[in-house]
Design an enzyme around this catalytic site. Structure first.
Site, PDB file in Angstrom:
ATOM      1  N   HIS A 225      20.950   9.072  22.002  1.00 38.77           N
ATOM      2  CA  HIS A 225      21.251   8.836  23.413  1.00 38.77           C
ATOM      3  C   HIS A 225      22.506   9.594  23.818  1.00 38.77           C
ATOM      4  O   HIS A 225      23.417   9.780  23.015  1.00 38.77           O
ATOM      5  CB  HIS A 225      21.497   7.354  23.677  1.00 38.77           C
ATOM      6  CG  HIS A 225      20.363   6.457  23.285  1.00 38.77           C
ATOM      7  ND1 HIS A 225      20.154   6.063  21.972  1.00 38.77           N
ATOM      8  CD2 HIS A 225      19.380   5.884  24.011  1.00 38.77           C
ATOM      9  CE1 HIS A 225      19.092   5.275  21.928  1.00 38.77           C
ATOM     10  NE2 HIS A 225      18.596   5.151  23.145  1.00 38.77           N
TER      11      HIS A 225
ATOM     12  N   HIS B  62      16.943   1.460  15.708  1.00 35.09           N
ATOM     13  CA  HIS B  62      16.337   2.788  15.735  1.00 35.09           C
ATOM     14  C   HIS B  62      16.382   3.384  14.317  1.00 35.09           C
ATOM     15  O   HIS B  62      17.450   3.533  13.738  1.00 35.09           O
ATOM     16  CB  HIS B  62      17.069   3.706  16.718  1.00 35.09           C
ATOM     17  CG  HIS B  62      16.961   3.274  18.153  1.00 35.09           C
ATOM     18  ND1 HIS B  62      15.892   3.585  18.962  1.00 35.09           N
ATOM     19  CD2 HIS B  62      17.781   2.547  18.930  1.00 35.09           C
ATOM     20  CE1 HIS B  62      16.063   3.062  20.163  1.00 35.09           C
ATOM     21  NE2 HIS B  62      17.212   2.425  20.173  1.00 35.09           N
TER      22      HIS B  62
ATOM     23  N   SER C 272      12.704   1.262  22.520  1.00 35.98           N
ATOM     24  CA  SER C 272      12.596  -0.179  22.331  1.00 35.98           C
ATOM     25  C   SER C 272      11.234  -0.625  22.856  1.00 35.98           C
ATOM     26  O   SER C 272      10.818  -0.206  23.915  1.00 35.98           O
ATOM     27  CB  SER C 272      13.690  -0.907  23.110  1.00 35.98           C
ATOM     28  OG  SER C 272      14.940  -0.343  22.832  1.00 35.98           O
TER      29      SER C 272
ATOM     30  N   ASN D  27      14.523  -6.875  31.432  1.00 43.53           N
ATOM     31  CA  ASN D  27      15.364  -7.779  32.236  1.00 43.53           C
ATOM     32  C   ASN D  27      15.328  -7.364  33.700  1.00 43.53           C
ATOM     33  O   ASN D  27      14.986  -6.230  34.025  1.00 43.53           O
ATOM     34  CB  ASN D  27      16.815  -7.716  31.741  1.00 43.53           C
ATOM     35  CG  ASN D  27      17.364  -6.289  31.713  1.00 43.53           C
ATOM     36  OD1 ASN D  27      17.108  -5.559  30.749  1.00 43.53           O
ATOM     37  ND2 ASN D  27      18.053  -5.890  32.747  1.00 43.53           N
TER      38      ASN D  27
ATOM     39  N   TYR E 252      24.856   8.392  25.482  1.00 49.37           N
ATOM     40  CA  TYR E 252      26.047   7.528  25.390  1.00 49.37           C
ATOM     41  C   TYR E 252      26.661   7.494  23.998  1.00 49.37           C
ATOM     42  O   TYR E 252      27.772   7.018  23.815  1.00 49.37           O
ATOM     43  CB  TYR E 252      25.729   6.102  25.869  1.00 49.37           C
ATOM     44  CG  TYR E 252      24.650   5.355  25.120  1.00 49.37           C
ATOM     45  CD1 TYR E 252      24.806   4.967  23.791  1.00 49.37           C
ATOM     46  CD2 TYR E 252      23.463   5.024  25.761  1.00 49.37           C
ATOM     47  CE1 TYR E 252      23.823   4.267  23.126  1.00 49.37           C
ATOM     48  CE2 TYR E 252      22.467   4.318  25.108  1.00 49.37           C
ATOM     49  CZ  TYR E 252      22.646   3.948  23.780  1.00 49.37           C
ATOM     50  OH  TYR E 252      21.662   3.263  23.129  1.00 49.37           O
ATOM     51  N   GLU E 253      25.945   8.025  22.990  1.00 48.51           N
ATOM     52  CA  GLU E 253      26.510   7.948  21.641  1.00 48.51           C
ATOM     53  C   GLU E 253      27.677   8.907  21.466  1.00 48.51           C
ATOM     54  O   GLU E 253      28.711   8.560  20.921  1.00 48.51           O
ATOM     55  CB  GLU E 253      25.414   8.215  20.602  1.00 48.51           C
ATOM     56  CG  GLU E 253      24.406   7.070  20.554  1.00 48.51           C
ATOM     57  CD  GLU E 253      23.197   7.369  19.693  1.00 48.51           C
ATOM     58  OE1 GLU E 253      23.356   7.468  18.468  1.00 48.51           O
ATOM     59  OE2 GLU E 253      22.089   7.514  20.260  1.00 48.51           O
TER      60      GLU E 253
ATOM     61  N   MET F  87      18.936   3.984  30.116  1.00 50.50           N
ATOM     62  CA  MET F  87      19.947   4.880  29.533  1.00 50.50           C
ATOM     63  C   MET F  87      19.354   5.975  28.652  1.00 50.50           C
ATOM     64  O   MET F  87      20.026   6.486  27.753  1.00 50.50           O
ATOM     65  CB  MET F  87      20.932   4.052  28.691  1.00 50.50           C
ATOM     66  CG  MET F  87      21.540   2.864  29.407  1.00 50.50           C
ATOM     67  SD  MET F  87      22.545   1.903  28.249  1.00 50.50           S
ATOM     68  CE  MET F  87      22.841   0.411  29.211  1.00 50.50           C
ATOM     69  N   SER F  88      18.103   6.321  28.883  1.00 50.18           N
ATOM     70  CA  SER F  88      17.499   7.353  28.025  1.00 50.18           C
ATOM     71  C   SER F  88      16.476   8.157  28.815  1.00 50.18           C
ATOM     72  O   SER F  88      16.463   8.137  30.044  1.00 50.18           O
ATOM     73  CB  SER F  88      16.825   6.700  26.807  1.00 50.18           C
ATOM     74  OG  SER F  88      15.683   5.977  27.213  1.00 50.18           O
TER      75      SER F  88
ATOM     76  N   HIS G 187      22.384  -5.953  24.570  1.00 47.53           N
ATOM     77  CA  HIS G 187      21.456  -5.145  23.768  1.00 47.53           C
ATOM     78  C   HIS G 187      20.501  -6.059  23.003  1.00 47.53           C
ATOM     79  O   HIS G 187      19.323  -5.746  22.827  1.00 47.53           O
ATOM     80  CB  HIS G 187      22.239  -4.242  22.815  1.00 47.53           C
ATOM     81  CG  HIS G 187      21.389  -3.271  22.057  1.00 47.53           C
ATOM     82  ND1 HIS G 187      20.539  -2.371  22.677  1.00 47.53           N
ATOM     83  CD2 HIS G 187      21.225  -3.061  20.722  1.00 47.53           C
ATOM     84  CE1 HIS G 187      19.906  -1.661  21.756  1.00 47.53           C
ATOM     85  NE2 HIS G 187      20.301  -2.058  20.565  1.00 47.53           N
TER      86      HIS G 187
ATOM     87  N   ALA H 169      13.135   1.133  27.210  1.00 50.74           N
ATOM     88  CA  ALA H 169      13.299  -0.195  27.793  1.00 50.74           C
ATOM     89  C   ALA H 169      14.130  -0.029  29.056  1.00 50.74           C
ATOM     90  O   ALA H 169      14.936   0.904  29.156  1.00 50.74           O
ATOM     91  CB  ALA H 169      14.015  -1.109  26.813  1.00 50.74           C
TER      92      ALA H 169
HETATM   93  N1  HPA Z   1      20.108  -1.205  32.433  1.00 55.33           N
HETATM   94  C1  HPA Z   1      20.133  -0.090  31.678  1.00 55.33           C
HETATM   95  N2  HPA Z   1      19.418   0.065  30.580  1.00 55.33           N
HETATM   96  C2  HPA Z   1      18.618  -0.949  30.208  1.00 55.33           C
HETATM   97  C3  HPA Z   1      18.539  -2.147  30.944  1.00 55.33           C
HETATM   98  C4  HPA Z   1      19.326  -2.285  32.121  1.00 55.33           C
HETATM   99  O1  HPA Z   1      19.310  -3.308  32.832  1.00 55.33           O
HETATM  100  N3  HPA Z   1      17.658  -2.942  30.290  1.00 55.33           N
HETATM  101  C5  HPA Z   1      17.230  -2.255  29.208  1.00 55.33           C
HETATM  102  N4  HPA Z   1      17.789  -1.042  29.156  1.00 55.33           N
END
Ligand code: HPA
Length: 271
Positions: free
Chosen positions: A82, A60, A29, A232, A84-85, A208-209, A244, A112
């Site tokens: 990922h 993606h 991202s 964030n 998590y998928e 998460m990656s 997301h 991200a």
């Molecule tokens: N946590 C996990 N993954 C993320 C976040 C977060 O706050 N922001 C963007 N990807």
């Protein structure tokens, strides 16, 4: 994964282009628009490369782009798989081994993240200096591609590449702080208590990656660097609910600087 699996993927790509990339880039991202900067691009759908993943996450694309940026031959992965998928930490092993076999000795990862560090907020960019694998999974578990799986992770994020990135950012006029990236499986965001735990452990970012990829790149002997665009403040550190959609929206705040930074990085890479 066997060497033959990698050869099949390499053949599927090489028959479509003469480009022999030296740098692989995983577009997370925020870095997606870098695809527009590739000169004379050849796109190969993951579906046409045996063993490449099928993607399920919005935003993606699922294509490999080959061409040049700043005169450097590159292979851009538009989209990653990922953990998590499907709960598969090995999902990116074959694509990474394929990039290496194509000639990519250098790998630039991007993602991200949420920030705990006071000096980082939405739209800021950081270079990952180290990580904490809070998930504990490894892409090397059950992977028989290597004889030696006991990989040294002391310099997983190549110090020379980090220095080039920091210098390049300085020349472009913005700071590029080094950050410790803490890896969560997701796909749910963290709880405020988890974020307090990360703070105590010394993490600056959560995401998460990237970590399985950095581990596997290390095992392959690639030189890896990773950039993170903060989308964030981490859970419990701001009033806004995490989503997301917010990740995708705020990643755009860092895109312009990410693009300029990657250009400057590629220009500065030693021949
Ligand atoms: N946590 C996990 N993954 C993320 C976040 C977060 O706050 N922001 C963007 N990807």
């Amino acid at each position: 994964m066997t060497p033959e699996d990698v050869t099949k993927a390499v053949d599927a790509i090489s028959k479509r282009t003469d480009v022999r990339p030296t740098v692989g880039v995983i577009l997370g991202s925020g870095l997606g628009p870098l695809a527009e900067d590739v000169v004379d691009p050849i796109a190969v759908d993951y579906a046409d490369i045996p063993g490449f993943p099928t993607l399920t996450v919005a935003g993606h694309a699922g294509r490999l782009l080959l061409g040049t940026i700043a005169g450097v031959s590159v292979a851009l992965m538009q989209g990653r798989k990922h953990y998590y998928e499907k709960g598969d930490a090995r999902a990116m092993n074959l694509p990474l081994a394929t990039l290496k076999a194509l000639g990519c000795e250098t790998l630039l990862l991007s993602n991200a993240s949420g920030a705990l560090a006071q000096n980082l907020g939405p739209g800021d960019i950081a270079v990952i200096g180290d990580h904490i694998n809070y998930v504990g999974v490894s892409p090397l578990i059950g992977e028989d591609y290597f004889d030696d799986k006991f990989v040294d992770m002391a310099e997983a994020y190549d110090p020379a590449l980090r220095a080039i990135l920091i210098q390049a950012a300085e020349k472009l006029g913005f700071a590029l702080p080094e950050a410790v990236y803490t890896y969560f499986a997701g796909p749910q965001f963290e709880t405020p208590a988890e974020i307090r735990a990360v703070a105590a452990l010394g993490g600056d970012l959560v995401g998460m990656s990237t970590v399985p990829e950095a581990i596997f790149a290390r095992a392959l002997g690639m030189r890896a660097a990773a950039l993170s665009v903060v989308t964030n403040k981490a859970a419990g550190m701001s009033e806004t609910a995490l989503s997301h959609a917010q990740t995708q929206e705020n990643a755009k705040l860092g895109t312009d600087r990410m693009r300029r930074l990657v250009h400057a990085f590629l220009e500065a890479l030693p021949g």
